[in-house]
Design a protein around this motif. Structure first.
Motif, PDB file in Angstrom:
ATOM      1  N   GLY A 193       0.798  -1.229   0.000  1.00  0.00           N
ATOM      2  CA  GLY A 193       0.000   0.000   0.000  1.00  0.00           C
ATOM      3  C   GLY A 193       0.827   1.274   0.000  1.00  0.00           C
ATOM      4  N   SER A 230      -2.234  -5.972   3.943  1.00  0.00           N
ATOM      5  CA  SER A 230      -3.570  -6.584   3.933  1.00  0.00           C
ATOM      6  C   SER A 230      -3.770  -7.565   5.085  1.00  0.00           C
ATOM      7  N   HIS A 245       1.962 -13.189   6.605  1.00  0.00           N
ATOM      8  CA  HIS A 245       2.442 -12.011   7.337  1.00  0.00           C
ATOM      9  C   HIS A 245       2.047 -12.123   8.809  1.00  0.00           C
ATOM     10  N   ILE A 295      -3.519   0.402   9.770  1.00  0.00           N
ATOM     11  CA  ILE A 295      -4.082   1.495   8.973  1.00  0.00           C
ATOM     12  C   ILE A 295      -4.202   0.971   7.547  1.00  0.00           C
ATOM     13  N   ASN A 296      -5.419   0.928   7.054  1.00  0.00           N
ATOM     14  CA  ASN A 296      -5.666   0.353   5.733  1.00  0.00           C
ATOM     15  C   ASN A 296      -6.933   0.988   5.176  1.00  0.00           C
ATOM     16  N   ALA A 298     -10.009  -5.589   5.045  1.00  0.00           N
ATOM     17  CA  ALA A 298      -8.668  -6.199   5.042  1.00  0.00           C
ATOM     18  C   ALA A 298      -8.515  -7.109   6.261  1.00  0.00           C
ATOM     19  N   GLY A 300      -8.617   4.122   6.429  1.00  0.00           N
ATOM     20  CA  GLY A 300      -8.355   5.400   5.776  1.00  0.00           C
ATOM     21  C   GLY A 300      -7.114   5.312   4.919  1.00  0.00           C
TER      22      GLY A 300
HETATM   23  P1  FAD Z   1      -1.299  -6.638  -0.412  1.00  0.00           P
HETATM   24  O1  FAD Z   1      -1.892  -7.926  -0.040  1.00  0.00           O
HETATM   25  O2  FAD Z   1      -1.336  -6.233  -1.846  1.00  0.00           O
HETATM   26  O3  FAD Z   1      -2.019  -5.532   0.476  1.00  0.00           O
HETATM   27  C1  FAD Z   1      -1.807  -4.173   0.333  1.00  0.00           C
HETATM   28  C2  FAD Z   1      -2.804  -3.480   1.249  1.00  0.00           C
HETATM   29  O4  FAD Z   1      -2.559  -2.078   1.229  1.00  0.00           O
HETATM   30  C3  FAD Z   1      -4.246  -3.697   0.866  1.00  0.00           C
HETATM   31  O5  FAD Z   1      -4.958  -4.244   1.983  1.00  0.00           O
HETATM   32  C4  FAD Z   1      -4.754  -2.306   0.519  1.00  0.00           C
HETATM   33  O6  FAD Z   1      -6.100  -2.099   0.929  1.00  0.00           O
HETATM   34  C5  FAD Z   1      -3.823  -1.436   1.316  1.00  0.00           C
HETATM   35  N1  FAD Z   1      -3.635  -0.094   0.743  1.00  0.00           N
HETATM   36  C6  FAD Z   1      -3.344   0.228  -0.521  1.00  0.00           C
HETATM   37  N2  FAD Z   1      -3.202   1.566  -0.634  1.00  0.00           N
HETATM   38  C7  FAD Z   1      -3.448   2.083   0.592  1.00  0.00           C
HETATM   39  C8  FAD Z   1      -3.455   3.411   1.117  1.00  0.00           C
HETATM   40  N3  FAD Z   1      -3.164   4.461   0.360  1.00  0.00           N
HETATM   41  N4  FAD Z   1      -3.763   3.595   2.427  1.00  0.00           N
HETATM   42  C9  FAD Z   1      -4.058   2.525   3.231  1.00  0.00           C
HETATM   43  N5  FAD Z   1      -4.043   1.247   2.783  1.00  0.00           N
HETATM   44  C10 FAD Z   1      -3.731   1.027   1.494  1.00  0.00           C
HETATM   45  N6  FAD Z   1       4.177 -12.152   3.219  1.00  0.00           N
HETATM   46  C11 FAD Z   1       4.750 -11.513   4.252  1.00  0.00           C
HETATM   47  O7  FAD Z   1       4.414 -10.363   4.550  1.00  0.00           O
HETATM   48  N7  FAD Z   1       5.724 -12.130   4.980  1.00  0.00           N
HETATM   49  C12 FAD Z   1       6.156 -13.379   4.717  1.00  0.00           C
HETATM   50  O8  FAD Z   1       7.064 -13.881   5.404  1.00  0.00           O
HETATM   51  C13 FAD Z   1       5.564 -14.086   3.644  1.00  0.00           C
HETATM   52  N8  FAD Z   1       5.925 -15.343   3.363  1.00  0.00           N
HETATM   53  C14 FAD Z   1       5.263 -16.011   2.361  1.00  0.00           C
HETATM   54  C15 FAD Z   1       5.567 -17.367   2.131  1.00  0.00           C
HETATM   55  C16 FAD Z   1       4.890 -18.052   1.151  1.00  0.00           C
HETATM   56  C17 FAD Z   1       5.222 -19.505   0.933  1.00  0.00           C
HETATM   57  C18 FAD Z   1       3.912 -17.414   0.383  1.00  0.00           C
HETATM   58  C19 FAD Z   1       3.150 -18.164  -0.673  1.00  0.00           C
HETATM   59  C20 FAD Z   1       3.623 -16.086   0.592  1.00  0.00           C
HETATM   60  C21 FAD Z   1       4.288 -15.374   1.572  1.00  0.00           C
HETATM   61  N9  FAD Z   1       4.008 -14.023   1.821  1.00  0.00           N
HETATM   62  C22 FAD Z   1       4.576 -13.405   2.891  1.00  0.00           C
HETATM   63  C23 FAD Z   1       3.168 -13.232   0.909  1.00  0.00           C
HETATM   64  C24 FAD Z   1       1.748 -13.034   1.396  1.00  0.00           C
HETATM   65  O9  FAD Z   1       0.947 -14.107   0.971  1.00  0.00           O
HETATM   66  C25 FAD Z   1       1.155 -11.716   0.814  1.00  0.00           C
HETATM   67  O10 FAD Z   1       1.250 -11.748  -0.585  1.00  0.00           O
HETATM   68  C26 FAD Z   1       1.856 -10.464   1.311  1.00  0.00           C
HETATM   69  O11 FAD Z   1       1.961 -10.488   2.715  1.00  0.00           O
HETATM   70  C27 FAD Z   1       1.043  -9.250   0.880  1.00  0.00           C
HETATM   71  O12 FAD Z   1       1.706  -8.082   1.236  1.00  0.00           O
HETATM   72  P2  FAD Z   1       0.897  -6.735   1.446  1.00  0.00           P
HETATM   73  O13 FAD Z   1      -0.111  -6.921   2.521  1.00  0.00           O
HETATM   74  O14 FAD Z   1       1.889  -5.650   1.590  1.00  0.00           O
HETATM   75  O15 FAD Z   1       0.210  -6.523   0.009  1.00  0.00           O
END
Ligand code: FAD
Length: 325
Positions: free
Chosen positions: A213, A270, A275, A288-289, A294, A306
């Protein structure tokens, strides 16, 4: 020779490269004091460490000087084996650090003991010591126990808040017979110069993490600004790491670092199960999301729905204004 209490818990304390007790020591001795009498083992020739360990609650401190300081973990495993023989503890507690996991695993394999890794707490029941774990991304709390012998437990740093009362210093030099088991040897090393004054992610009391995000590496600076306003370490989701916003060493989760700080703030994350696996045992979670659905909000104690680019600058201003008072 010291008589050890029947409810002794042997605690191996990590020593930092510069010879001090590691930050995990207070939590390990605190956890041991909840279930028995803490007996510390310090493998180091630093004469100041027994007093430091007693100050953190060790009733007795066993000391051992590593025979070959360059040999990775083998000397510590020999010392741990000798200490267990001497103390006959109900359990062995070790930090879930890289060194701790290595030593605990080698020791358990050598003596055929049961090992409970990455525990978030310990308790005692009618049959002995049980380790508590947070598993499947924090969805379940489970316990494990050994059917025989002392349970070897590696404890997640920051997971236990309890602290033991300081004790008078009582030191005993441990007699260790070197096993001469094969060991990797450190031929040379180069200390990394810390380029940041921020706390280490592992073991930090406060963590601010950013996710996809944040949108870009430049905008990820907002995470760092909030972290600095709070004196917190910086963490990240894997998506933020994969997008190149921050190095992998900051990744929190299943394939990153597990943290259990007093305060965890998730910005634009998310809350994927992978995570949550690394942060769900944090004491207070703030999310904060902009998406009210989420999954991170399911584990948050406080949630703000927000745009983080609107909310976080206001939060930083409020924190700075508060500091100026
Ligand atoms: P996203 O899921 O894309 O979420 C982004 C969020 O940001 C969304 O909820 C959105 O609403 C919010 N957002 C966007 N813009 C804004 C804004 N301006 N203001 C407020 N909110 C906003 N993930 C890990 O984190 N750690 C690990 O160790 C890890 N190990 C993994 C191991 C395996 C085997 C696998 C398959 C996956 C692993 N993952 C891990 C990945 C995990 O499945 C997710 O893909 C990852 O955690 C998503 O990261 P994210 O929440 O940053 O991104």
């Amino acid at each position: 020779m010291t008589d050890f209490a029947a409810d002794s818990i042997l605690v191996l304390l990590d020593v930092t490269p510069d010879g001090a007790l590691a930050g995990s020591s207070a939590g390990l001795l605190g956890a041991a004091s909840l279930v028995g009498t803490p007996v510390a083992l310090v493998v180091s020739d630093n004469a100041d460490l027994p007093a430091a360990a007693a100050g953190l609650g060790a009733a007795t401190v066993l000391t051992s000087t590593p025979a070959d300081a360059k040999a990775l973990s083998a000397g510590a495993v020999d010392a741990l084996a000798a200490a267990v023989e001497l103390v006959r503890p109900d359990a062995v507690l070790v930090s879930n650090s890289i060194d701790g996991r290595d030593i605990a695993g080698r020791f358990a394999a050598r003596v055929g003991a049961a090992i409970a890794s990455d525990a978030v707490g310990v308790a005692r029941d009618d049959e002995g010591i049980v380790a508590q774990h947070s598993v499947y991304g924090g969805a379940y709390n489970v316990t494990s126990a050994a059917t025989f012998g002392p349970l070897v437990v590696t404890l997640r740093q920051g997971a236990v808040d309890a602290r033991a009362d300081a004790k008078p210093v009582q030191v005993e030099a441990l007699q260790v017979t070197a096993s001469d088991k094969p060991a990797a040897v450190v031929e040379s090393f180069e200390a990394l110069v810390a380029t940041s004054s921020r706390p280490e992610l592992r073991g930090a009391a406060k963590v601010v993490s950013g996710g996809r995000g944040l949108g870009s590496k430049d905008q990820f600076a907002l995470v760092e600004q909030l972290a600095d306003a709070l004196g917190a370490a910086v963490g990240a989701s894997r998506a933020a790491v994969d997008a190149g916003y921050i190095p992998q060493s900051h990744q929190v989760g299943q394939t990153g670092v597990s943290v259990a700080p007093q305060l965890y703030i998730a910005l634009g994350i998310s809350g994927a199960i992978q995570h949550k696996a690394g942060m769900q045992t944090s004491k207070t979670i703030v999310a904060i999301n902009k998406d009210a659905e989420a999954p991170i909000f399911e584990v948050a104690d406080f949630g703000i729905v927000g745009d983080l680019f609107t909310v976080v600058p206001q939060l930083i201003s409020a924190l700075e204004a508060n500091k100026a008072k």
